[in-house]
Motif scaffolding. Structure first.
Motif, PDB file in Angstrom:
ATOM      1  N   GLY A 186      54.698  35.467  42.385  1.00 23.35           N
ATOM      2  CA  GLY A 186      53.305  35.748  42.055  1.00 23.35           C
ATOM      3  C   GLY A 186      52.750  36.852  42.932  1.00 23.35           C
ATOM      4  N   GLN A 187      52.203  37.891  42.316  1.00 17.51           N
ATOM      5  CA  GLN A 187      51.573  38.977  43.065  1.00 17.51           C
ATOM      6  C   GLN A 187      50.082  38.986  42.778  1.00 17.51           C
ATOM      7  N   VAL A 188      49.281  39.206  43.820  1.00 18.43           N
ATOM      8  CA  VAL A 188      47.832  39.267  43.678  1.00 18.43           C
ATOM      9  C   VAL A 188      47.286  40.457  44.469  1.00 18.43           C
ATOM     10  N   VAL A 189      46.064  40.834  44.142  1.00 15.48           N
ATOM     11  CA  VAL A 189      45.368  41.918  44.820  1.00 15.48           C
ATOM     12  C   VAL A 189      44.030  41.393  45.315  1.00 15.48           C
ATOM     13  N   ILE A 190      43.693  41.659  46.564  1.00 13.89           N
ATOM     14  CA  ILE A 190      42.392  41.279  47.112  1.00 13.89           C
ATOM     15  C   ILE A 190      41.507  42.524  47.125  1.00 13.89           C
ATOM     16  N   VAL A 191      40.315  42.418  46.520  1.00 15.23           N
ATOM     17  CA  VAL A 191      39.382  43.548  46.510  1.00 15.23           C
ATOM     18  C   VAL A 191      38.031  43.096  47.057  1.00 15.23           C
ATOM     19  N   GLU A 192      37.226  44.070  47.457  1.00 14.04           N
ATOM     20  CA  GLU A 192      35.855  43.767  47.865  1.00 14.04           C
ATOM     21  C   GLU A 192      35.101  43.162  46.688  1.00 14.04           C
ATOM     22  N   ASN A 193      34.234  42.212  46.986  1.00 17.76           N
ATOM     23  CA  ASN A 193      33.500  41.525  45.925  1.00 17.76           C
ATOM     24  C   ASN A 193      32.272  42.342  45.516  1.00 17.76           C
ATOM     25  N   PRO A 194      32.233  42.799  44.250  1.00 20.07           N
ATOM     26  CA  PRO A 194      31.086  43.578  43.787  1.00 20.07           C
ATOM     27  C   PRO A 194      29.926  42.714  43.297  1.00 20.07           C
ATOM     28  N   GLY A 195      29.986  41.409  43.577  1.00 26.58           N
ATOM     29  CA  GLY A 195      28.904  40.518  43.175  1.00 26.58           C
ATOM     30  C   GLY A 195      29.325  39.407  42.236  1.00 26.58           C
ATOM     31  N   ILE A 196      30.617  39.093  42.210  1.00 26.90           N
ATOM     32  CA  ILE A 196      31.156  38.053  41.332  1.00 26.90           C
ATOM     33  C   ILE A 196      31.073  36.702  42.030  1.00 26.90           C
ATOM     34  N   ASP A 197      30.514  35.710  41.343  1.00 26.86           N
ATOM     35  CA  ASP A 197      30.382  34.388  41.957  1.00 26.86           C
ATOM     36  C   ASP A 197      31.010  33.274  41.113  1.00 26.86           C
ATOM     37  N   GLU A 198      31.694  33.630  40.021  1.00 24.14           N
ATOM     38  CA  GLU A 198      32.384  32.645  39.198  1.00 24.14           C
ATOM     39  C   GLU A 198      33.835  33.067  39.002  1.00 24.14           C
ATOM     40  N   TRP A 199      34.701  32.089  38.831  1.00 19.76           N
ATOM     41  CA  TRP A 199      36.107  32.366  38.597  1.00 19.76           C
ATOM     42  C   TRP A 199      36.390  32.507  37.102  1.00 19.76           C
ATOM     43  N   PHE A 200      37.494  33.159  36.804  1.00 17.66           N
ATOM     44  CA  PHE A 200      37.974  33.299  35.425  1.00 17.66           C
ATOM     45  C   PHE A 200      39.493  33.215  35.458  1.00 17.66           C
ATOM     46  N   VAL A 201      40.078  32.453  34.517  1.00 17.37           N
ATOM     47  CA  VAL A 201      41.534  32.329  34.427  1.00 17.37           C
ATOM     48  C   VAL A 201      41.953  32.394  32.966  1.00 17.37           C
ATOM     49  N   ALA A 202      42.972  33.213  32.694  1.00 17.91           N
ATOM     50  CA  ALA A 202      43.633  33.227  31.386  1.00 17.91           C
ATOM     51  C   ALA A 202      45.133  33.251  31.655  1.00 17.91           C
ATOM     52  N   ALA A 203      45.782  32.128  31.451  1.00 17.61           N
ATOM     53  CA  ALA A 203      47.214  32.002  31.741  1.00 17.61           C
ATOM     54  C   ALA A 203      47.929  31.480  30.506  1.00 17.61           C
ATOM     55  N   VAL A 204      48.717  32.335  29.876  1.00 19.32           N
ATOM     56  CA  VAL A 204      49.465  31.951  28.684  1.00 19.32           C
ATOM     57  C   VAL A 204      50.776  31.313  29.115  1.00 19.32           C
ATOM     58  N   PRO A 205      51.062  30.067  28.697  1.00 20.14           N
ATOM     59  CA  PRO A 205      52.309  29.420  29.104  1.00 20.14           C
ATOM     60  C   PRO A 205      53.525  30.273  28.749  1.00 20.14           C
ATOM     61  N   GLY A 206      54.422  30.442  29.722  1.00 19.52           N
ATOM     62  CA  GLY A 206      55.638  31.194  29.492  1.00 19.52           C
ATOM     63  C   GLY A 206      55.523  32.687  29.696  1.00 19.52           C
ATOM     64  N   SER A 207      54.301  33.201  29.848  1.00 15.48           N
ATOM     65  CA  SER A 207      54.122  34.635  30.025  1.00 15.48           C
ATOM     66  C   SER A 207      54.339  35.031  31.488  1.00 15.48           C
ATOM     67  N   SER A 208      54.861  36.231  31.713  1.00 14.00           N
ATOM     68  CA  SER A 208      55.053  36.723  33.069  1.00 14.00           C
ATOM     69  C   SER A 208      53.789  37.381  33.616  1.00 14.00           C
ATOM     70  N   GLU A 209      52.758  37.523  32.775  1.00 16.07           N
ATOM     71  CA  GLU A 209      51.493  38.104  33.195  1.00 16.07           C
ATOM     72  C   GLU A 209      50.366  37.098  33.020  1.00 16.07           C
ATOM     73  N   THR A 210      49.505  37.005  34.003  1.00 17.35           N
ATOM     74  CA  THR A 210      48.310  36.179  33.907  1.00 17.35           C
ATOM     75  C   THR A 210      47.117  37.038  34.320  1.00 17.35           C
ATOM     76  N   GLY A 256      36.184  49.682  40.093  1.00 19.81           N
ATOM     77  CA  GLY A 256      35.988  50.556  41.242  1.00 19.81           C
ATOM     78  C   GLY A 256      35.967  49.841  42.567  1.00 19.81           C
ATOM     79  N   ALA A 257      36.327  48.561  42.586  1.00 18.89           N
ATOM     80  CA  ALA A 257      36.277  47.787  43.836  1.00 18.89           C
ATOM     81  C   ALA A 257      37.371  48.239  44.800  1.00 18.89           C
ATOM     82  N   ARG A 258      37.036  48.318  46.071  1.00 22.35           N
ATOM     83  CA  ARG A 258      37.996  48.759  47.080  1.00 22.35           C
ATOM     84  C   ARG A 258      39.058  47.687  47.317  1.00 22.35           C
ATOM     85  N   VAL A 259      40.310  48.111  47.286  1.00 22.62           N
ATOM     86  CA  VAL A 259      41.424  47.191  47.512  1.00 22.62           C
ATOM     87  C   VAL A 259      41.542  46.902  49.011  1.00 22.62           C
TER      88      VAL A 259
END
Length: 315
Positions: A186-210, A256-259
């Motif tokens: 699993g690879q993830v990227v941490i970026v500066e928060n531009p004002g997001i306060d809720e989570w979102f998830v879309a994970a398709v079973p069996g897919s290599s991308e989420t 445009g969020a800073r990584v």
């Protein structure tokens, strides 16, 4: 008793045993802050873990603990956060769903473009570096010890304790000789928060991308990938770019969020969680508690309680 493995499964199991009055030593090959658990997104929701019916039982137990811990988020890193689980129907989730606050079908006006359905819910979202430090301190407060120590088999810890609890994650592939255990990168990227306060998830079973975005105190954690049988711990720049692009389609302000950071972790996957007690040649017992895939945090307390029962029964 000796618990082998310093990730969230090992720490939680050690805490349960120590707080039940047992002498517990935790042996970890890596510093707690450098385990796979430390890079987890840590949204409490089942992902790539079997068997489903038992997972529901473990999840319910874990939810009870996390709800209590969320009362002191500054100490524990546990918060209850609202968000959207995309492309997931309400039916078929299991009895654990009845314990999730605010769980309901999302209205059409609450769905991002391209998302046909989803669930709204408020669930625990955990800052893992803070949480792991909390568990480590809690273990020590209960009289447990933490030692940096590698092992190549169970004979070594079994020579010092009659019960060994194997929470070694992917390490169990060699330690327990379990060829059914494999990594899901699993690879993830941490970026500066531009004002997001809720989570979102879309994970398709069996897919290599989420696609997921998780607001944490240190930034927004963007994901992700799920590459079976990959041991590569190096961040892939092309994958990172694709992750940000997918998340920006859901929340355009992320474009445009800073990584801040790139992270890679290897989920310990198996056809089903291994939770059983077996004799060790030469005497003693080993309790296996590993193979939690992408849901180690989600089921940690439920599995720890079950492993502790097996450990005590072995004494």
């Amino acid at each position: 008793m000796i618990v082998v493995g310093g990730g969230v499964i090992g720490l939680t199991t050690a805490v349960v045993l120590a707080e039940s009055g047992h002498r517990v030593g935790l042996w970890t090959r890596d510093p707690v802050a450098r385990t796979t658990s430390a890079v987890a997104g840590a949204l409490v929701w089942p992902y790539r873990i079997e068997p489903a019916r038992q997972v529901g039982v473990w999840l319910e137990e874990s939810l009870r603990h996390y709800v209590r811990l969320a009362r002191i988020p500054d100490r524990t890193g546990v918060r209850i956060v609202a968000g959207l689980m995309a492309d997931t129907p309400l039916t078929g989730l299991g009895s654990w769903a009845s314990r999730v606050p605010e769980l309901r079908e999302a209205r059409t006006d609450e769905l991002p473009d391209g998302v046909a359905q989803g669930l709204r819910a408020a669930v625990p979202l955990i800052d893992m570096p803070v949480y792991l430090r909390y568990l480590k301190a809690r273990l020590r407060a209960a009289g447990g010890t933490v030692e940096r120590r590698s092992v190549t088999g169970f004979a070594e810890p079994a020579a010092e304790a009659s019960v060994v609890v194997d929470c070694s994650g992917l390490g169990a592939r060699e330690l327990a000789g379990d060829a059914s255990l494999y990594p899901v990168r699993g690879q993830v990227v941490i970026v500066e928060n531009p004002g997001i306060d809720e989570w979102f998830v879309a994970a398709v079973p069996g897919s290599s991308e989420t696609t997921y975005l998780l607001p944490q105190p240190y930034g927004v954690l963007l994901g992700g990938t799920a590459s079976d049988h990959s041991w590569d711990l190096s961040p892939d720049p092309a994958e990172a770019e694709a992750i940000v692009a997918r998340c920006a389609r859901i929340r355009p302000e992320l474009a445009g969020a800073r990584v801040l950071e790139h992270r890679v972790g290897l989920r310990p996957a198996r056809p089903r969680v291994r939770l059983e007690a077996l004799p060790v040649p030469g005497g003693g017992r080993v309790v296996h508690n590993y193979g939690h895939g992408g849901a180690g945090v989600t089921v940690a307390w439920g599995c720890a309680e079950a492993a502790a029962r097996l450990a005590v029964a072995s004494v």
